[in-house]
Each structure stands twice: as structure tokens, then as C-alpha cells.
Design a protein around this motif. Sequence first.
Motif, PDB file in Angstrom:
ATOM      1  N   SER A 234       0.829  -1.196   0.000  1.00  0.00           N
ATOM      2  CA  SER A 234       0.000   0.000   0.000  1.00  0.00           C
ATOM      3  C   SER A 234       0.867   1.250   0.000  1.00  0.00           C
ATOM      4  O   SER A 234       1.963   1.248   0.590  1.00  0.00           O
ATOM      5  CB  SER A 234      -0.920   0.011   1.235  1.00  0.00           C
ATOM      6  N   PRO A 235       0.433   2.315  -0.694  1.00  0.00           N
ATOM      7  CA  PRO A 235      -0.718   2.316  -1.597  1.00  0.00           C
ATOM      8  C   PRO A 235      -0.392   1.576  -2.889  1.00  0.00           C
ATOM      9  O   PRO A 235       0.773   1.335  -3.180  1.00  0.00           O
ATOM     10  CB  PRO A 235      -0.938   3.814  -1.848  1.00  0.00           C
ATOM     11  N   ARG A 236      -1.385   1.234  -3.661  1.00  0.00           N
ATOM     12  CA  ARG A 236      -1.161   0.566  -4.941  1.00  0.00           C
ATOM     13  C   ARG A 236      -0.821   1.580  -6.024  1.00  0.00           C
ATOM     14  O   ARG A 236      -0.119   1.265  -6.982  1.00  0.00           O
ATOM     15  CB  ARG A 236      -2.403  -0.219  -5.351  1.00  0.00           C
ATOM     16  N   HIS A 237      -1.330   2.777  -5.874  1.00  0.00           N
ATOM     17  CA  HIS A 237      -1.047   3.853  -6.825  1.00  0.00           C
ATOM     18  C   HIS A 237      -0.854   5.149  -6.044  1.00  0.00           C
ATOM     19  O   HIS A 237      -1.588   5.405  -5.099  1.00  0.00           O
ATOM     20  CB  HIS A 237      -2.205   4.047  -7.815  1.00  0.00           C
TER      21      HIS A 237
ATOM     22  N   VAL B 130       0.471   9.386  -6.813  1.00  0.00           N
ATOM     23  CA  VAL B 130       1.051  10.474  -7.592  1.00  0.00           C
ATOM     24  C   VAL B 130       1.487  11.538  -6.601  1.00  0.00           C
ATOM     25  O   VAL B 130       0.704  11.942  -5.742  1.00  0.00           O
ATOM     26  CB  VAL B 130       0.040  11.059  -8.594  1.00  0.00           C
ATOM     27  N   THR B 131       2.719  11.970  -6.714  1.00  0.00           N
ATOM     28  CA  THR B 131       3.240  12.953  -5.780  1.00  0.00           C
ATOM     29  C   THR B 131       4.100  13.958  -6.532  1.00  0.00           C
ATOM     30  O   THR B 131       4.367  13.798  -7.724  1.00  0.00           O
ATOM     31  CB  THR B 131       4.040  12.275  -4.659  1.00  0.00           C
ATOM     32  N   GLU B 132       4.535  14.972  -5.817  1.00  0.00           N
ATOM     33  CA  GLU B 132       5.362  16.004  -6.454  1.00  0.00           C
ATOM     34  C   GLU B 132       6.811  15.877  -6.003  1.00  0.00           C
ATOM     35  O   GLU B 132       7.111  15.391  -4.903  1.00  0.00           O
ATOM     36  CB  GLU B 132       4.807  17.378  -6.108  1.00  0.00           C
ATOM     37  N   THR B 133       7.694  16.347  -6.841  1.00  0.00           N
ATOM     38  CA  THR B 133       9.125  16.342  -6.526  1.00  0.00           C
ATOM     39  C   THR B 133       9.382  17.020  -5.194  1.00  0.00           C
ATOM     40  O   THR B 133       8.824  18.089  -4.911  1.00  0.00           O
ATOM     41  CB  THR B 133       9.912  17.060  -7.636  1.00  0.00           C
ATOM     42  N   GLY B 134      10.213  16.368  -4.381  1.00  0.00           N
ATOM     43  CA  GLY B 134      10.609  16.953  -3.103  1.00  0.00           C
ATOM     44  C   GLY B 134       9.767  16.515  -1.923  1.00  0.00           C
ATOM     45  O   GLY B 134      10.130  16.790  -0.770  1.00  0.00           O
ATOM     46  N   THR B 135       8.673  15.826  -2.164  1.00  0.00           N
ATOM     47  CA  THR B 135       7.819  15.376  -1.058  1.00  0.00           C
ATOM     48  C   THR B 135       8.268  13.995  -0.578  1.00  0.00           C
ATOM     49  O   THR B 135       8.804  13.204  -1.347  1.00  0.00           O
ATOM     50  CB  THR B 135       6.348  15.312  -1.469  1.00  0.00           C
ATOM     51  N   PRO B 136       8.066  13.704   0.706  1.00  0.00           N
ATOM     52  CA  PRO B 136       8.409  12.366   1.212  1.00  0.00           C
ATOM     53  C   PRO B 136       7.300  11.368   0.860  1.00  0.00           C
ATOM     54  O   PRO B 136       6.127  11.720   0.794  1.00  0.00           O
ATOM     55  CB  PRO B 136       8.510  12.584   2.721  1.00  0.00           C
ATOM     56  N   VAL B 137       7.720  10.124   0.628  1.00  0.00           N
ATOM     57  CA  VAL B 137       6.766   9.080   0.288  1.00  0.00           C
ATOM     58  C   VAL B 137       7.152   7.807   1.045  1.00  0.00           C
ATOM     59  O   VAL B 137       8.338   7.467   1.115  1.00  0.00           O
ATOM     60  CB  VAL B 137       6.795   8.762  -1.226  1.00  0.00           C
ATOM     61  N   THR B 138       6.169   7.119   1.597  1.00  0.00           N
ATOM     62  CA  THR B 138       6.418   5.832   2.243  1.00  0.00           C
ATOM     63  C   THR B 138       5.508   4.784   1.636  1.00  0.00           C
ATOM     64  O   THR B 138       4.296   4.978   1.543  1.00  0.00           O
ATOM     65  CB  THR B 138       6.186   5.910   3.756  1.00  0.00           C
ATOM     66  N   LEU B 139       6.131   3.686   1.217  1.00  0.00           N
ATOM     67  CA  LEU B 139       5.394   2.525   0.721  1.00  0.00           C
ATOM     68  C   LEU B 139       5.471   1.433   1.780  1.00  0.00           C
ATOM     69  O   LEU B 139       6.526   1.222   2.385  1.00  0.00           O
ATOM     70  CB  LEU B 139       5.988   2.031  -0.598  1.00  0.00           C
ATOM     71  N   ARG B 140       4.348   0.742   1.943  1.00  0.00           N
ATOM     72  CA  ARG B 140       4.289  -0.280   2.978  1.00  0.00           C
ATOM     73  C   ARG B 140       4.098  -1.663   2.371  1.00  0.00           C
ATOM     74  O   ARG B 140       3.326  -1.848   1.424  1.00  0.00           O
ATOM     75  CB  ARG B 140       3.139   0.001   3.934  1.00  0.00           C
ATOM     76  N   CYS B 141       4.817  -2.626   2.929  1.00  0.00           N
ATOM     77  CA  CYS B 141       4.645  -4.019   2.556  1.00  0.00           C
ATOM     78  C   CYS B 141       4.282  -4.790   3.817  1.00  0.00           C
ATOM     79  O   CYS B 141       5.014  -4.729   4.813  1.00  0.00           O
ATOM     80  CB  CYS B 141       5.926  -4.574   1.955  1.00  0.00           C
ATOM     81  N   HIS B 142       3.173  -5.491   3.776  1.00  0.00           N
ATOM     82  CA  HIS B 142       2.694  -6.240   4.927  1.00  0.00           C
ATOM     83  C   HIS B 142       2.530  -7.708   4.534  1.00  0.00           C
ATOM     84  O   HIS B 142       1.931  -8.022   3.510  1.00  0.00           O
ATOM     85  CB  HIS B 142       1.357  -5.674   5.404  1.00  0.00           C
ATOM     86  N   GLN B 143       3.069  -8.623   5.354  1.00  0.00           N
ATOM     87  CA  GLN B 143       2.947 -10.051   5.064  1.00  0.00           C
ATOM     88  C   GLN B 143       2.303 -10.774   6.236  1.00  0.00           C
ATOM     89  O   GLN B 143       2.424 -10.362   7.389  1.00  0.00           O
ATOM     90  CB  GLN B 143       4.327 -10.663   4.789  1.00  0.00           C
ATOM     91  N   THR B 144       1.602 -11.843   5.913  1.00  0.00           N
ATOM     92  CA  THR B 144       0.965 -12.667   6.947  1.00  0.00           C
ATOM     93  C   THR B 144       1.591 -14.059   7.001  1.00  0.00           C
ATOM     94  O   THR B 144       1.030 -14.962   7.612  1.00  0.00           O
ATOM     95  CB  THR B 144      -0.542 -12.786   6.676  1.00  0.00           C
TER      96      THR B 144
END
Lengths: 110, 116
Positions: free
Chosen positions: B7-10, B12-26
Amino acid sequence: QQPVQSPQAVILREGEDAVINCSSSKALYSVHWYRQKHGEAPVFLMILLKGGEQKGHEKISASFNEKKQQSSLYLTASQLSYSGTYFCGTEMGNDYKLSFGAGTTVTVRA
Amino acid sequence: DAGITQSPRHKVTETGTPVTLRCHQTENHRYMYWYRQDPGHGLRLIHYSYGVKDTDKGEVSDGYSVSRSKTEDFLLTLESATSSQTSVYFCAISEVGDSSTSGELFFGEGSRLTVL
């Protein structure tokens, strides 16, 4: 370091055979093969280990030449479902750190 | 199917902003990986983890950081996103060291990131 795959793309008719090659400039501990359909995640096909052990897919075969640091994937009597992009992944030490090649796109036509 | 959720699957962000992608496993698998996929380059390893708080760099780690505070979660952070980080990001998990497994990677569905 990424392994080198060849060819980049291949077009087949149903029932034809193809070979995809994967080579590394360094000694390999294992080679993995994955297939990715458009818009989907890669899916495991098989793993070949140093020493000759092989685990994975029943209908697709592969070889691993440790001395030449090469692996080949054999698509025999291809089916429409074989279409996709094939990736080899190589592991140089027993460190579970897998590097992938750029992929080979296979198109099988009726 | 292996239980992996990205998450997220999609995004869109702007240059210079922080972004975090999450991977969760069971699956309680020990190894977790972040790859990016770009045309002509295949899958390139960014970072991977071999246990809680144990991580290491991959081939293209510059501009990325990761954290793993729990077995089930592996976070990928872009501190200041750039257009060159526009890509599809895949998380993968693996269980090794067990003779009953083949050491295969199970991939998540991917997260498509666009940096404008």
C-alpha cells in the motif's frame, strides 16, 4: 550485479520451442527463473542450485552450467499461456540477495 | 497465494515530497525485499531485510531508506522524491533455511509511483 539475458524478445507459434539464456560475470550459487504477465506480479518457476539440485515447474526445464556461470530456460512445445516476460535472478553467495536480469519477452501466437 | 499486501497501490506525488510505501505479510517469512521495475532494466533490488531491524542495501539504494520494526511490515521511504524514482515498486518475501522450501520469492502486486 545484474545478469545478462538473451534474447530480449522472442515470438513463437504454439508448439514451437525456445531457449532463454542468462549469464553472469561472477560465480553463482543459485539461479531463479520467474515469469511475469502484463500488469501482474512475477511468479516463481524454478530454482537451480549449485551442485545440480533443481526445484520447481513441472513443464518448463532449465539447466545451470556452474563453470560458465550460465543458465538456460527451455520452453518446449510452447502454449499460449507461456506468453509473458521471463526473468532470471542470480544469487552469488548463499546470502539470499537476488539480482535480476532485464527480462525476455515471449509472445506465443496461435 | 502468499499473503503479501502493498500500500498504496497507486500514488502520484510532487518532486521533493516524502513518500512511504508499505509491505505487509501474513506468512511470517524472515526475508523481505523491495525492488523497482523499469522498462529495459527488469527488477532492481533497492533494499532487503533478513530479520527485524536487520536490513542491507541492494543495487540501487541511493535516495531510499527502509525500516522493519516488526516481522510482518517492511517500509520503503523516499525522503525527497525525484522524477527518476517514478517506477513500479514490488515487495517480495522469502523463507529460506528450511529444506522444505525452495527459497522462492513471492511478490506483492506492486505499487505504481509517479513523481511529477
